[in-house]
Structure formats: structure tokens, C-alpha cells
Design a protein around this motif. Structure first.
Motif, PDB file in Angstrom:
ATOM      1  N   ALA A  18       0.743  -1.337   0.013  1.00 54.92           N
ATOM      2  CA  ALA A  18      -0.010  -0.126  -0.202  1.00 54.92           C
ATOM      3  C   ALA A  18       0.745   1.181   0.122  1.00 54.92           C
ATOM      4  O   ALA A  18       2.040   1.105   0.560  1.00 54.92           O
ATOM      5  CB  ALA A  18      -0.967   0.123   1.168  1.00 54.92           C
ATOM      6  N   VAL A  19       0.354   2.076  -0.635  1.00 52.63           N
ATOM      7  CA  VAL A  19       0.994   3.672  -0.572  1.00 52.63           C
ATOM      8  C   VAL A  19      -0.143   4.611   0.153  1.00 52.63           C
ATOM      9  O   VAL A  19      -1.058   4.749  -0.400  1.00 52.63           O
ATOM     10  CB  VAL A  19       1.452   4.123  -2.005  1.00 52.63           C
ATOM     11  N   GLU A  20       0.242   5.079   1.151  1.00 55.36           N
ATOM     12  CA  GLU A  20      -0.708   5.480   2.067  1.00 55.36           C
ATOM     13  C   GLU A  20      -0.179   6.631   2.989  1.00 55.36           C
ATOM     14  O   GLU A  20       1.106   6.809   3.263  1.00 55.36           O
ATOM     15  CB  GLU A  20      -1.347   4.714   3.050  1.00 55.36           C
ATOM     16  N   THR A  21      -1.061   7.683   3.312  1.00 56.78           N
ATOM     17  CA  THR A  21      -0.718   8.582   4.325  1.00 56.78           C
ATOM     18  C   THR A  21      -1.352   8.280   5.635  1.00 56.78           C
ATOM     19  O   THR A  21      -2.469   8.426   5.736  1.00 56.78           O
ATOM     20  CB  THR A  21      -1.081   9.928   3.822  1.00 56.78           C
ATOM     21  N   PHE A  22      -0.518   8.425   6.725  1.00 63.02           N
ATOM     22  CA  PHE A  22      -0.989   8.131   7.954  1.00 63.02           C
ATOM     23  C   PHE A  22      -0.695   9.220   9.028  1.00 63.02           C
ATOM     24  O   PHE A  22       0.439   9.666   8.826  1.00 63.02           O
ATOM     25  CB  PHE A  22      -0.276   6.891   8.560  1.00 63.02           C
ATOM     26  N   ALA A  74      -5.568   6.248   1.240  1.00 66.39           N
ATOM     27  CA  ALA A  74      -4.426   6.091   0.137  1.00 66.39           C
ATOM     28  C   ALA A  74      -4.205   6.939  -0.733  1.00 66.39           C
ATOM     29  O   ALA A  74      -4.915   7.988  -0.965  1.00 66.39           O
ATOM     30  CB  ALA A  74      -5.443   4.880  -0.553  1.00 66.39           C
ATOM     31  N   ASP A  75      -2.994   7.022  -1.550  1.00 65.33           N
ATOM     32  CA  ASP A  75      -2.451   7.871  -2.336  1.00 65.33           C
ATOM     33  C   ASP A  75      -2.329   7.081  -3.637  1.00 65.33           C
ATOM     34  O   ASP A  75      -1.562   6.095  -3.932  1.00 65.33           O
ATOM     35  CB  ASP A  75      -1.343   8.537  -1.911  1.00 65.33           C
ATOM     36  N   ASP A  76      -3.008   7.734  -4.739  1.00 66.65           N
ATOM     37  CA  ASP A  76      -2.854   6.968  -6.025  1.00 66.65           C
ATOM     38  C   ASP A  76      -1.278   7.065  -6.397  1.00 66.65           C
ATOM     39  O   ASP A  76      -1.000   6.324  -7.666  1.00 66.65           O
ATOM     40  CB  ASP A  76      -3.589   7.715  -7.102  1.00 66.65           C
ATOM     41  N   ALA A  77      -0.541   7.988  -6.196  1.00 62.49           N
ATOM     42  CA  ALA A  77       0.706   7.933  -6.637  1.00 62.49           C
ATOM     43  C   ALA A  77       1.514   6.781  -6.077  1.00 62.49           C
ATOM     44  O   ALA A  77       1.520   6.258  -5.144  1.00 62.49           O
ATOM     45  CB  ALA A  77       1.417   9.453  -6.096  1.00 62.49           C
ATOM     46  N   PRO A  78       2.271   6.213  -7.128  1.00 64.15           N
ATOM     47  CA  PRO A  78       3.352   5.089  -6.900  1.00 64.15           C
ATOM     48  C   PRO A  78       4.373   5.472  -5.602  1.00 64.15           C
ATOM     49  O   PRO A  78       4.779   6.493  -5.619  1.00 64.15           O
ATOM     50  CB  PRO A  78       4.077   4.839  -8.040  1.00 64.15           C
TER      51      PRO A  78
END
Length: 390
Positions: A18-22, A74-78
């Protein structure tokens, strides 16, 4: 090395990508007000309670309890690791005014001392990285380039270093440390230490000549050795020799770093290179041989307690160096196979949360014996070899 206690998220972890902001709550070491922290990264492991092990884009690794998560999206950027330039900018944002950045092939060094000292340190670090990678590659380990640029912070004064170290890891450390959490090495300018200056006062010129002279004296040996030791951890955890937050025996993690740290007064870098006898550790090991007993080796292998306890750590580090030195010199093939097994261990994999100390020791000793054979025979040769080492 500044270690973080890991494990105990409560249930078996599952691999996720996952690529996310926490946004999560975080309490400083030693207490203080809980503050919200925001981290962008990739989730390595997760459990059903919302707890995660997260790699941030700048190389930090965060073990976050589900109860501390304020929000996540979630972030759409890789997921893209930060560039050296980006890490430099982040370091300057975090540090007080007056810091600058020096960048090399593998390192981003933020410093508020002289540029000459930053260059001296970077030369030492790059030489160490090259030597370590070459050494382990020749031994058959499949290493990889660091995924993230390696961050290093150098403070001009010991006081500034100690203040931030206490806030970051809860202790002032020695002259430097590697944090598995931030993935950075932090240190101070050794030419300002009392051991090196010999009580001298007045300004330092900061010239390369002065640095070389000051760090070539015997008093500088253990200080430079500490920097090499901590930098060895950083290289090992970023090239695949070891995995951060894996269940690794401390005699191997610390003993290997001590093996590579061997200092050398008279060298402009203060470092002998790989495989030299660490005289200071050998002296300590031999001094304590009269206290060696039938439990000494099993306790070193089966438990981390002697290395973690401040009352026994100095002797235990000497024992760990001696064991690593002996195994590398006399059991090289088995040692490399053992290191490969350790390198394959994944973050947070390990004993059950309710495993007893005796159960953990049993498993570690069994793993050791699988690679090196019965302990009584090995211990006899180990003590005989190290007592005769010149």
C-alpha cells in the motif's frame, strides 16, 4: 545501534502492499506530550486491529499500533523513495538553522560543523560501504543497493548531539548511533571531544590537516570505531545482510559490527578495514576469561540480556566480537550459511508473543547448533583459539 522493541501487534501479520498517508499519535522517549505525526509510506505488514509496519518514503520504518492511528488514506501516486536532494531538504527542515548538506554516492550528510569534517566522514562511510558490500558479495550473499539514500547527521557539539539523542532514542549513546526507526546515523564532530583535544581549548580550524592529525592519535581509536560500528549497522540493514525489525540474535548483530569496527591509530581514517584483530576487544575478552563458565556461551547465543544490560554489556560485546571473529576465521562456510539464514528472516517474524525466555533460548541454540555443530566441541576450540590469538 538504537534498537526499537518490536513484535506483539497481537495477531499474525499479513503481507500487504500500500501507499498511504498515516496520521498517528506518538509519544517522545522519556515521556512528554503526545503529538500527531504524519508519514507517507508503504505498508509492509498489517493486522486486523489496524496496526501496521510502515516504510516511509525517506527510509524510516514505523511500528504503529491500531489504537494510535488517527487517520489513513490511500494515495494514487506510486511509492517512490525520496531522492538524495529530497532527503537533504527533509533533514534541513527537521534540524535547527545552521545545518548544511553534503551528498555523496550513497550518503546524505547534514552537518553544522566544518565542511572538511563532513567530507572526512563521508570518505570513511563510502569506504566502509564499498568494503562491506565487496566482502559479503564475495562470500556469496545476494545484496542489493540501498533502496533509500542513507541519512547521516553530524552535530558540531556533543551537547547538541546528546540533547537530540535523548529525545530520539531515550539515551545519549556514546558518540554516535544508528536508529532502525529513522534509518539514520547520528553523531558529533569527534575533533571536539575531550579525548581527542586532550583538554585543549580555543577554536578549531576545521582543516583536513587538523582533522587527520587529531583523529590519528590513540585516544581517537574507540571514537572512530564507534562511528564505523554504527555505520556498519546502517549498511547491513540497507543492503540485505540483515532485515530491520527481524528477530535476530544480538550476539550476531552487534558482534558483526564490532568485527568490522577494528580501529587503527595512525590512519587518517582511523579504521583498519575488514578482518583485523580488534585489540581492545581482545584484551577485554582475555581479561574476563577467568570468569568464563559452562553457561557463558549458551547465554550469549540464546539470549540478548547480557548485551542489553548496562552492567554486563562491555564484557558481552567483547565476547560477541570474539565469537564472530572465531567463526569467520575458523568456520567461514558455516558462518556465511548462518548469516544467509538470518538475512532471510522477515520483519516481526519470530517467537510467539507468549514464548518464554527458555523457549526462545532453546530455538536460538538449536539454530546455532544446526549450522555449527555441538557446542562443547566448538567451545573448546573457540576458547583455545582466542586465548592464543596474537
Amino acid at each position: 545501534m538504537a534498537a526499537t522493541v518490536v513484535g506483539g501487534l497481537g495477531i499474525p501479520l499479513i503481507d500487504v502492499l500500500a501507499v498511504e498517508t498515516f496520521v498517528f499519535r506518538e509519544q517522545p522517549f522519556g515521556g512528554g506530550a503526545v503529538a500527531a505525526r504524519t508519514v507517507v509510506g508503504q505498508v509492509l505488514l498489517s493486522d486486523s486491529t489496524g496496526g501496521v509496519l510502515l516504510d516511509s518514503v525517506d527510509g524510516g520504518r514505523y511500528l504503529i499500533s491500531g489504537d494510535d492511528v488517527v487517520s489513513r488514506f490511500a494515495d494514487d501516486a506510486p511509492f517512490t523513495p525520496v531522492t538524495a536532494e529530497g532527503l537533504g531538504e527533509r533533514l534541513l527542515e527537521e534540524l535547527p538553522p545552521g545545518f548544511r548538506v553534503h551528498t555523496t554516492e550513497h550518503y546524505v550528510i547534514a552537518y553544522d560543523t566544518s565542511r572538511e569534517y563532513a567530507e572526512w566522514a563521508s570518505s570513511l562511510l563510502e569506504s566502509l560501504q564499498e568494503a562491506l558490500v565487496r566482502y559479503w558479495t564475495r562470500q556469496g550473499l545476494e545484496l542489493h543497493a540501498p533502496r533509500f539514500p542513507l541519512g547521516v547527521v553530524i552535530h558540531r557539539s556533543a551537547e547538541d548531539y546528546q540533547r537530540i539523542a535523548r529525545a530520539e532514542i531515550g539515551t545519549a549513546g556514546a558518540v554516535g548511533y544508528y536508529s532502525m526507526r529513522t534509518n539514520r546515523v547520528r553523531m558529533f564532530d569527534l575533533t571536539g571531544s575531550d579525548e581527542v583535544r586532550g583538554g585543549a581549548r580555543g577554536p578549531r580550524s576545521g582543516s583536513r590537516r587538523e582533522i587527520t592529525q587529531m583523529l590519528s592519535v590513540p585516544a581517537a581509536e574507540p571514537l572512530v570505531a564507534t562511528i564505523v560500528h554504527e555505520a556498519t549497522h546502517q549498511v547491513a540493514f540497507n543492503t540485505g545482510v540483515m532485515q530491520r525489525f527481524a528477530d535476530l540474535p544480538l550476539w550476531l548483530v552487534e558482534g558483526m559490527a564490532v568485527y568490522f569496527e577494528a580501529p587503527n591509530a595512525g590512519s587518517s581514517r582511523g579504521w583498519r578495514g575488514i578482518g583485523k584483530v580488534n585489540r581492545q576487544r581482545l584484551v577485554s575478552f582475555r581479561r574476563n576469561l577467568p570468569k568464563w563458565n559452562r553457561n557463558s556461551l549458551t547465554s550469549l547465543i540464546g539470549s540478548d540480556l547480557r548485551l542489553r544490560d548496562a552492567r554486563t554489556a562491555a564484557d558481552a560485546y567483547a565476547d560477541a566480537w570474539a565469537l564472530n571473529y572465531f567463526l569467520i576465521q575458523r568456520r567461514e562456510e558455516q558462518y556465511v550459511a548462518y548469516v544467509k539464514t538470518m538475512a532471510d528472516k522477515k520483519p516481526l517474524e519470530g517467537p510467539e508473543a507468549n514464548a518464554s525466555a527458555s523457549e526462545i533460548a532453546r530455538d536460538r541454540l538449536a539454530e546455532f547448533v544446526t549450522h555449527f555443530g555441538p557446542l562443547p566441541e566448538l567451545e573448546q576450540e573457540f576458547l583455545r583459539t582466542m586465548s592464543r590469538l596474537k
